[in-house]
Enzyme design. Structure first.
Site, PDB file in Angstrom:
ATOM      1  N   CYS A 145       0.822  -1.221   0.000  1.00 29.98           N
ATOM      2  CA  CYS A 145       0.000   0.000   0.000  1.00 29.98           C
ATOM      3  C   CYS A 145       0.855   1.271   0.000  1.00 29.98           C
ATOM      4  O   CYS A 145       2.010   1.250   0.413  1.00 29.98           O
ATOM      5  CB  CYS A 145      -0.951   0.071   1.181  1.00 29.98           C
ATOM      6  SG  CYS A 145      -2.062  -1.300   1.338  1.00 29.98           S
ATOM      7  N   LYS A 195      13.135 -12.423 -13.614  1.00 26.33           N
ATOM      8  CA  LYS A 195      12.409 -12.509 -12.336  1.00 26.33           C
ATOM      9  C   LYS A 195      11.250 -13.501 -12.425  1.00 26.33           C
ATOM     10  O   LYS A 195      10.921 -14.163 -11.458  1.00 26.33           O
ATOM     11  CB  LYS A 195      11.898 -11.110 -11.968  1.00 26.33           C
ATOM     12  CG  LYS A 195      11.270 -10.994 -10.599  1.00 26.33           C
ATOM     13  CD  LYS A 195      12.299 -10.989  -9.497  1.00 26.33           C
ATOM     14  CE  LYS A 195      11.715 -10.958  -8.113  1.00 26.33           C
ATOM     15  NZ  LYS A 195      12.655 -11.439  -7.091  1.00 26.33           N
TER      16      LYS A 195
HETATM   17  C1  F6R Z   1      16.329 -17.185  -7.097  1.00 25.80           C
HETATM   18  C2  F6R Z   1      15.022 -17.033  -7.699  1.00 25.80           C
HETATM   19  C3  F6R Z   1      14.483 -18.159  -8.514  1.00 25.80           C
HETATM   20  C4  F6R Z   1      12.992 -18.302  -8.255  1.00 25.80           C
HETATM   21  C5  F6R Z   1      12.365 -19.355  -9.185  1.00 25.80           C
HETATM   22  C6  F6R Z   1      10.900 -19.533  -8.889  1.00 25.80           C
HETATM   23  O1  F6R Z   1      16.663 -16.058  -6.382  1.00 25.80           O
HETATM   24  O2  F6R Z   1      14.390 -16.034  -7.552  1.00 25.80           O
HETATM   25  O3  F6R Z   1      15.132 -19.356  -8.239  1.00 25.80           O
HETATM   26  O4  F6R Z   1      12.807 -18.665  -6.934  1.00 25.80           O
HETATM   27  O5  F6R Z   1      12.524 -18.952 -10.518  1.00 25.80           O
HETATM   28  O6  F6R Z   1      10.215 -18.331  -8.999  1.00 25.80           O
HETATM   29  P1  F6R Z   1       8.824 -18.118  -8.305  1.00 25.80           P
HETATM   30  O7  F6R Z   1       9.017 -18.132  -6.845  1.00 25.80           O
HETATM   31  O8  F6R Z   1       8.344 -16.799  -8.833  1.00 25.80           O
HETATM   32  O9  F6R Z   1       7.950 -19.249  -8.751  1.00 25.80           O
END
Ligand code: F6R
Length: 595
Positions: free
Chosen positions: A2, A590
């Site tokens: 927020c 990301k």
């Molecule tokens: C490492 C990292 C990645 C994510 C992975 C899964 O720092 O960020 O290993 O953890 O790509 O991503 P999410 O959590 O978005 O499913």
């Protein structure tokens, strides 16, 4: 997380564009709804809805809004689903006051019942509305704003900041308790916001509020009062000279460092939320009846699943199968059905590997729950219930604060399932803060010696095993060195052959595994290797390890979680010393929406 912004000017004018721009500059905090209110004379104009700033602004023509005072708010849903009613700002019962908050009012449900019983008009389930009614309650008893806010402060539990204004007045009022609040002083106007990016395009002259301070904003001046006794507080404004890009990083050199430092704050917010979440009980009830329980994720989120499985076994005597999402389909899909439960864990909620496993599991009738940071992501839309990680945006590619909040969520679930006293958990934010402050020098000292190596190991055992894997992932992700995470006892079964003079091996030491870790340490040091222990102050570690990064001594299950902080910091410092940008490591993204 927020964000709020309020502005006071001398005369009625078109405030819409200023409010839209301020909201846009707060979007980095994460949000799902947006709203704006302007006040002029005896009129309040309020426009709000769920959706993106650009869309809501266009749909409701926020740009045309006029007023002598204005408030805008970006909401990140915690209490109440994203909807128009739950969007902020909120009106009081008579529609002559309007206000908005950020943070969490944790006794929101009880307060709403009180307000309704007292005859007030409550229009939403959102806790921002409780801030308005809590003030209204005392204004209606004839108090002035400062006293009304002081009394409301006694009623509103949690960490929050809110801004509020009334018709036929020329001021706005705001209070800070636990959430950020900054005041801006311009030429013929003043403003207040959760953070600097929305203020700096308007003025560089600011005052930072402390917790327990109320600010009154006129167009020409501001006044600070203590919430404790109402006394006047003198504070000279400061002039901000930093560039906007560094301000967005909160003064830190990189988003990763900022996000590491945000961990205690978001941990506190998460714990408040979990205590008040109905979905926690829904998920636990289903787990209680389940045949098999799976925790499913990728990368960092998978490490959280591993830690969660250890917590569930140790704290609630419930066996759980942690599994990498792409392996779930070939290995477990043929075995699951309506009797089984899966918690799908993903920061982004969009990782294709996780969503593929989730779709397959849903088709079998398995009960599918989620844990995600991004509200509105696919995972949050197709699971039966999900728990938000409440970290705000995590901009840096390496996950840090979302990882610790994933661990805290699993810890919380395990404490609840095991019927344990959760008081221990409330100490976590302070312990995390203490860890950040305490480990900095030791980490800094190690960087030159460790950074000459392009191969290293990070070992753990029991609760610290998933942390060691996560530390290794952080190190390889942003330093580009090869770092293998491993169960400490496995090291002697092969990798020990890599050890030569000075070869660095990190030992993440669980408090109940010191003797075992000490054996591993000696296997490394007697071959000339450098054994770097991360653990609580312990004479056995001091005597045997080459280096010791000391973390505070909390209850056992929490210790492992703290140990990830020095590993995050070590990775960060090593990457920066190598000249790499830790926020945007090469080849990585990301959100991974591909196979
Ligand atoms: C490492 C990292 C990645 C994510 C992975 C899964 O720092 O960020 O290993 O953890 O790509 O991503 P999410 O959590 O978005 O499913």
């Amino acid at each position: 997380m927020c964000g709020i912004f309020g502005i006071v000017t001398q005369n009625e004018q078109q405030l819409g564009p200023i409010l839209v721009e301020a909201a846009r500059r707060l979007t980095y905090r994460g949000y799902d709804s947006v709203g704006a209110a302007t006040i002029s004379g005896s009129k309040i104009d309020l426009r709000k809805d769920k959706g993106r700033v650009e869309d809501v602004a266009r749909l409701y023509n926020i740009a045309e809004m006029r007023g002598q005072r204005g408030i805008t708010q970006l909401r990140w849903a915690t209490f109440g689903e994203p909807s128009q009613a739950n969007s902020q700002p909120h009106l009081d019962s008579d529609g002559d006051m309007v206000g908005a908050h950020n943070g969490n009012v944790v006794n929101n449900v009880e307060l709403r019942q009180q307000f309704i019983a007292e005859g007030m008009t409550v229009r939403s389930t959102n806790d921002g509305e409780s801030c308005v009614h809590a003030t209204e309650r005392y204004i209606d008893r004839g108090m002035g704003f400062i006293d009304a806010i002081r009394c409301a402060y006694q009623d509103l539990q949690g960490d929050y900041a809110y801004v509020i204004g009334r018709i036929n007045d020329d001021k706005l009022y705001a209070i800070k308790k636990g959430s950020g609040l900054v005041v801006g002083i311009g030429d013929g106007f003043t403003c207040v916001s959760s953070d600097l990016p929305s203020i700096l395009p308007l003025t560089k002259k600011i005052i930072r509020l402390e917790d327990g301070e109320i600010v009154t904003l006129w167009a020409e001046k501001v006044e600070l009062h203590s919430v404790v006794d109402g006394s006047l507080i003198e504070r000279a404004p400061e002039i901000i000279t930093e560039e906007m890009s560094s301000v967005q990083k909160g003064g830190y050199a990189h988003f990763m460092l900022k996000e590491i430092h945000e961990q205690p704050q978001v941990a506190g917010e998460l714990l408040h939320l979990l205590e008040n979440s109905r979905d926690v009980q829904v998920i636990l009830d289903r787990i209680g009846k389940a045949r098999n329980v799976f925790f499913i994720g990728c990368g960092t989120s998978y490490h959280a699943c591993l830690a969660g499985a250890v917590y569930f076994a140790r704290l609630a005597q419930r066996a759980v199968i942690p599994v990498l999402a792409p392996q779930f389909t070939p290995q477990y899909l043929p075995t699951v059905g309506p009797l089984d439960v899966g918690i799908f864990v993903s920061q982004s909620g969009e990782t294709k590997d996780v969503l593929d496993a989730l779709q397959g599991a849903r088709a079998t009738g398995m009960a599918c729950f989620g844990m995600a940071n991004v509200i509105g992501s696919t995972l949050t839309r197709i699971t039966q219930a999900w728990l938000p990680l409440t970290c705000g945006y995590e901009i840096s590619v390496p996950a840090t604060k979302t990882f610790t909040n994933q661990l805290i969520t699993f810890l919380f679930l395990a404490y609840r399932l095991g019927g344990r006293d959760r008081a221990e958990l409330s100490a976590l934010p302070d312990l995390m803060q203490k860890t950040i402050e305490q480990v900095g020098d030791a980490v800094e000292t190690l960087v030159p010696a460790v950074n000459v190596w392009n191969d290293l190991y990070c070992l753990g055992f029991g609760t610290s095993y998933p942390i060691a894997l996560e530390g290794a992932l952080k190190l390889k992700e942003i330093t580009y060195a090869h770092c293998e995470g491993m169960l400490s006892t496995e090291f002697k079964h092969g990798p020990l052959s890599a050890v030569t003079d000075g070869f660095p091996v990190l030992f993440v030491t669980p408090p109940d595994g010191v003797p075992l870790i000490v054996s591993g340490i000696n296997e490394v040091t007697c071959r000339g290797g450098r054994a770097i222990a991360v653990g609580e102050q312990d004479d056995r570690l001091v005597a045997n390890a080459s280096d010791l990064i000391v973390i505070p001594g909390p209850p056992r299950e929490i210790a492992a979680l703290l140990a990830v902080i020095p590993l995050q910091l070590l990775s960060y410092r090593m990457a920066v010393a190598r000249g790499y940008d830790p926020d945007f490591p090469r080849n990585l993204s990301k959100t991974l929406t591909v196979d």
